[in-house]
Design a protein around this motif. Sequence first.
Motif, PDB file in Angstrom:
ATOM      1  N   VAL A  56       0.871  -1.181   0.000  1.00 46.27           N
ATOM      2  CA  VAL A  56       0.000   0.000   0.000  1.00 46.27           C
ATOM      3  C   VAL A  56       0.911   1.235   0.000  1.00 46.27           C
ATOM      4  O   VAL A  56       2.005   1.210   0.578  1.00 46.27           O
ATOM      5  N   GLY A  57       0.455   2.287  -0.664  1.00 41.39           N
ATOM      6  CA  GLY A  57       1.267   3.515  -0.709  1.00 41.39           C
ATOM      7  C   GLY A  57       2.520   3.357  -1.538  1.00 41.39           C
ATOM      8  O   GLY A  57       3.537   4.021  -1.300  1.00 41.39           O
ATOM      9  N   ALA A  58       2.454   2.488  -2.561  1.00 43.67           N
ATOM     10  CA  ALA A  58       3.655   2.128  -3.320  1.00 43.67           C
ATOM     11  C   ALA A  58       4.250   3.297  -4.104  1.00 43.67           C
ATOM     12  O   ALA A  58       5.443   3.308  -4.400  1.00 43.67           O
ATOM     13  N   THR A  59       3.421   4.268  -4.477  1.00 39.85           N
ATOM     14  CA  THR A  59       3.959   5.430  -5.202  1.00 39.85           C
ATOM     15  C   THR A  59       4.443   6.508  -4.231  1.00 39.85           C
ATOM     16  O   THR A  59       4.889   7.564  -4.659  1.00 39.85           O
ATOM     17  N   GLY A  60       4.363   6.235  -2.935  1.00 39.69           N
ATOM     18  CA  GLY A  60       4.770   7.210  -1.928  1.00 39.69           C
ATOM     19  C   GLY A  60       6.094   6.855  -1.275  1.00 39.69           C
ATOM     20  O   GLY A  60       6.840   5.996  -1.763  1.00 39.69           O
ATOM     21  N   ALA A  61       6.356   7.514  -0.144  1.00 39.43           N
ATOM     22  CA  ALA A  61       7.672   7.427   0.493  1.00 39.43           C
ATOM     23  C   ALA A  61       7.931   6.036   1.096  1.00 39.43           C
ATOM     24  O   ALA A  61       8.910   5.365   0.734  1.00 39.43           O
ATOM     25  N   GLN A  62       7.070   5.623   2.002  1.00 40.67           N
ATOM     26  CA  GLN A  62       7.334   4.362   2.712  1.00 40.67           C
ATOM     27  C   GLN A  62       7.169   3.160   1.776  1.00 40.67           C
ATOM     28  O   GLN A  62       8.065   2.313   1.663  1.00 40.67           O
ATOM     29  N   ALA A  86       2.476  -3.565  -6.304  1.00 39.60           N
ATOM     30  CA  ALA A  86       2.372  -2.157  -5.915  1.00 39.60           C
ATOM     31  C   ALA A  86       0.947  -1.665  -6.093  1.00 39.60           C
ATOM     32  O   ALA A  86       0.401  -1.740  -7.195  1.00 39.60           O
ATOM     33  N   LEU A  87       0.365  -1.148  -5.026  1.00 38.32           N
ATOM     34  CA  LEU A  87      -0.999  -0.619  -5.105  1.00 38.32           C
ATOM     35  C   LEU A  87      -0.980   0.882  -5.359  1.00 38.32           C
ATOM     36  O   LEU A  87      -0.179   1.609  -4.768  1.00 38.32           O
ATOM     37  N   THR A  88      -1.871   1.313  -6.226  1.00 31.76           N
ATOM     38  CA  THR A  88      -2.030   2.734  -6.515  1.00 31.76           C
ATOM     39  C   THR A  88      -3.470   2.969  -6.928  1.00 31.76           C
ATOM     40  O   THR A  88      -4.124   2.054  -7.435  1.00 31.76           O
ATOM     41  N   ALA A 102      -4.478  -1.554  -9.373  1.00 28.33           N
ATOM     42  CA  ALA A 102      -5.318  -0.439  -8.913  1.00 28.33           C
ATOM     43  C   ALA A 102      -6.104  -0.847  -7.674  1.00 28.33           C
ATOM     44  O   ALA A 102      -6.718  -1.916  -7.649  1.00 28.33           O
ATOM     45  N   ALA A 103      -6.048  -0.017  -6.652  1.00 25.46           N
ATOM     46  CA  ALA A 103      -6.856  -0.236  -5.448  1.00 25.46           C
ATOM     47  C   ALA A 103      -6.929   1.070  -4.681  1.00 25.46           C
ATOM     48  O   ALA A 103      -6.013   1.896  -4.745  1.00 25.46           O
ATOM     49  N   ASP A 104      -8.032   1.234  -3.963  1.00 21.31           N
ATOM     50  CA  ASP A 104      -8.211   2.404  -3.100  1.00 21.31           C
ATOM     51  C   ASP A 104      -8.530   1.859  -1.716  1.00 21.31           C
ATOM     52  O   ASP A 104      -9.446   1.038  -1.579  1.00 21.31           O
ATOM     53  N   VAL A 105      -7.799   2.308  -0.701  1.00 21.41           N
ATOM     54  CA  VAL A 105      -8.043   1.754   0.643  1.00 21.41           C
ATOM     55  C   VAL A 105      -9.424   2.148   1.176  1.00 21.41           C
ATOM     56  O   VAL A 105      -9.884   1.573   2.149  1.00 21.41           O
ATOM     57  N   THR A 115      -1.152   4.340   6.246  1.00 20.41           N
ATOM     58  CA  THR A 115      -2.276   5.267   6.073  1.00 20.41           C
ATOM     59  C   THR A 115      -1.714   6.660   5.770  1.00 20.41           C
ATOM     60  O   THR A 115      -0.504   6.874   5.849  1.00 20.41           O
ATOM     61  N   PHE A 116      -2.612   7.602   5.480  1.00 16.45           N
ATOM     62  CA  PHE A 116      -2.156   8.867   4.871  1.00 16.45           C
ATOM     63  C   PHE A 116      -2.729  10.057   5.612  1.00 16.45           C
ATOM     64  O   PHE A 116      -3.504  10.839   5.056  1.00 16.45           O
ATOM     65  N   PHE A 117      -2.359  10.207   6.868  1.00 16.74           N
ATOM     66  CA  PHE A 117      -2.970  11.222   7.724  1.00 16.74           C
ATOM     67  C   PHE A 117      -2.938  12.608   7.109  1.00 16.74           C
ATOM     68  O   PHE A 117      -3.922  13.351   7.150  1.00 16.74           O
ATOM     69  N   TRP A 118      -1.802  12.975   6.531  1.00 19.64           N
ATOM     70  CA  TRP A 118      -1.630  14.371   6.098  1.00 19.64           C
ATOM     71  C   TRP A 118      -2.419  14.691   4.837  1.00 19.64           C
ATOM     72  O   TRP A 118      -2.497  15.846   4.434  1.00 19.64           O
ATOM     73  N   ASP A 119      -3.036  13.655   4.223  1.00 18.14           N
ATOM     74  CA  ASP A 119      -3.921  13.919   3.073  1.00 18.14           C
ATOM     75  C   ASP A 119      -5.272  14.456   3.541  1.00 18.14           C
ATOM     76  O   ASP A 119      -5.996  15.066   2.763  1.00 18.14           O
ATOM     77  N   HIS A 120      -5.653  14.155   4.802  1.00 16.88           N
ATOM     78  CA  HIS A 120      -7.024  14.497   5.228  1.00 16.88           C
ATOM     79  C   HIS A 120      -7.131  14.957   6.677  1.00 16.88           C
ATOM     80  O   HIS A 120      -8.157  15.462   7.084  1.00 16.88           O
ATOM     81  N   PHE A 121      -6.095  14.747   7.507  1.00 16.87           N
ATOM     82  CA  PHE A 121      -6.060  15.180   8.915  1.00 16.87           C
ATOM     83  C   PHE A 121      -7.151  14.519   9.766  1.00 16.87           C
ATOM     84  O   PHE A 121      -7.530  15.054  10.808  1.00 16.87           O
ATOM     85  N   SER A 122      -7.646  13.362   9.356  1.00 18.76           N
ATOM     86  CA  SER A 122      -8.744  12.729  10.088  1.00 18.76           C
ATOM     87  C   SER A 122      -8.297  11.419  10.739  1.00 18.76           C
ATOM     88  O   SER A 122      -8.057  10.426  10.030  1.00 18.76           O
ATOM     89  N   PRO A 123      -8.203  11.397  12.086  1.00 18.08           N
ATOM     90  CA  PRO A 123      -7.852  10.140  12.759  1.00 18.08           C
ATOM     91  C   PRO A 123      -8.883   9.049  12.487  1.00 18.08           C
ATOM     92  O   PRO A 123      -8.525   7.881  12.328  1.00 18.08           O
TER      93      PRO A 123
END
Length: 314
Positions: free
Chosen positions: A9-15, A35-37, A57-60, A80-88
């Motif tokens: 998950v997050g394969a196109t991102g940093a981690q 790789a999921l994107t 292709a997948a969306d969490v 997970t991608f907290f800084w995309d939405h700021f929602s715990p």
Amino acid sequence: MEKKTIVVVGATGAQGGGLVRAILADPQGGFAARALTRDVTTEKARALAAAGAEVVAADVDDAASLRRAFAGAYGAFCVTFFWDHFSPEKEQAQAKAMAQAGKDAGVKHVVWSTLEDTRKWVPLDDPRMPTLQGKYKVPHFDAKGEANRFFAEAGVPTTCLNTSFYWDNLVHFGMGPKRGEDGKLSFVLPMGDRKLPGIAAEDIGRCAYGVFKRADLIGKTVGIAGEHLTGAQMAAELSKALGQPVSHAAVPPDVYRSFGFPGADDLGNMFQFKADFETDYCAARDLGFSRSLNPKLQTFAQWLAANKERIPLG
Ligand SMILES: NC(=O)c1ccc[n+]([C@@H]2O[C@H](COP(=O)([O-])OP(=O)(O)OC[C@H]3O[C@@H](n4cnc5c(N)ncnc54)[C@H](OP(=O)(O)O)[C@@H]3O)[C@@H](O)[C@H]2O)c1
């Protein structure tokens, strides 16, 4: 020999990107990367495919797409991608969905990229730092720590991987040295003389790869960092790398919280937590252990040597 597929998950991102590259860099290692994107047509997704990853292709936020993407895999890296939405709450829903997808697919090893639930150290009624969003001290930490239980409750064999502050935040997150009115550079880190465990973002994925090779780490919580450095030590390394003096501005957490950019309160609490509980926080991120997972683990000086030109000097 059939390779064990790791869903990333997050394969196109940093981690996740670091993990995909680590798997592909070790063709004899016995693992393959899926790789999921959300969009297989982007430049980053195409680059992963060109490098040898299976790109899916997948969306969490879409459980059915996750189920399809996890099917038949040996392992899964979940982030997970907290800084995309700021929602715990959104972060937790996504963690729960990934835990469920892992369970449905019968995966043998999940590495869940998480952080501490700081409320175990700082209860909500502790006045040292403000309570945020009603029930958190450090929302982007607490949400992840609280979500650890979803993986346990789903009965998925999981390693909880406590990550560290990316040094890449100096490039991408506005945390690099700033030039004052006197023309001099200063590096803001509201942690006094306490040490901040940091890591090159790319090394998180490499360490996660090391975890997948260690079935004995299933059921455990482990932590990683490249170095534990004070703000003054980081400023000294920055000075050397940039060839100009950089001072450390150890503003108090209250001042940092008041900076007003989105998430300043969350990050102010985060730095205060790391400072106030330095011993526990650093001990949970042993450098020797991190290096045993990832022999290429970089120091801050090594990361700077490779990335100093990318740091915006505002
Ligand atoms: N910055 C730090 O110092 C630090 C330290 C420790 C932990 N963290 C945590 O790291 C997490 C972010 O990880 P990262 O830095 O690796 O992220 P990132 O570089 O921002 O990459 C995230 C990737 O995930 C994909 N993505 C986003 N939403 C998605 C969705 N709904 N479904 C499927 N994929 C989705 C995106 O890919 P596509 O667009 O291709 O779909 C994106 O490339 C955050 O939760 C943060 O709290 C950060």
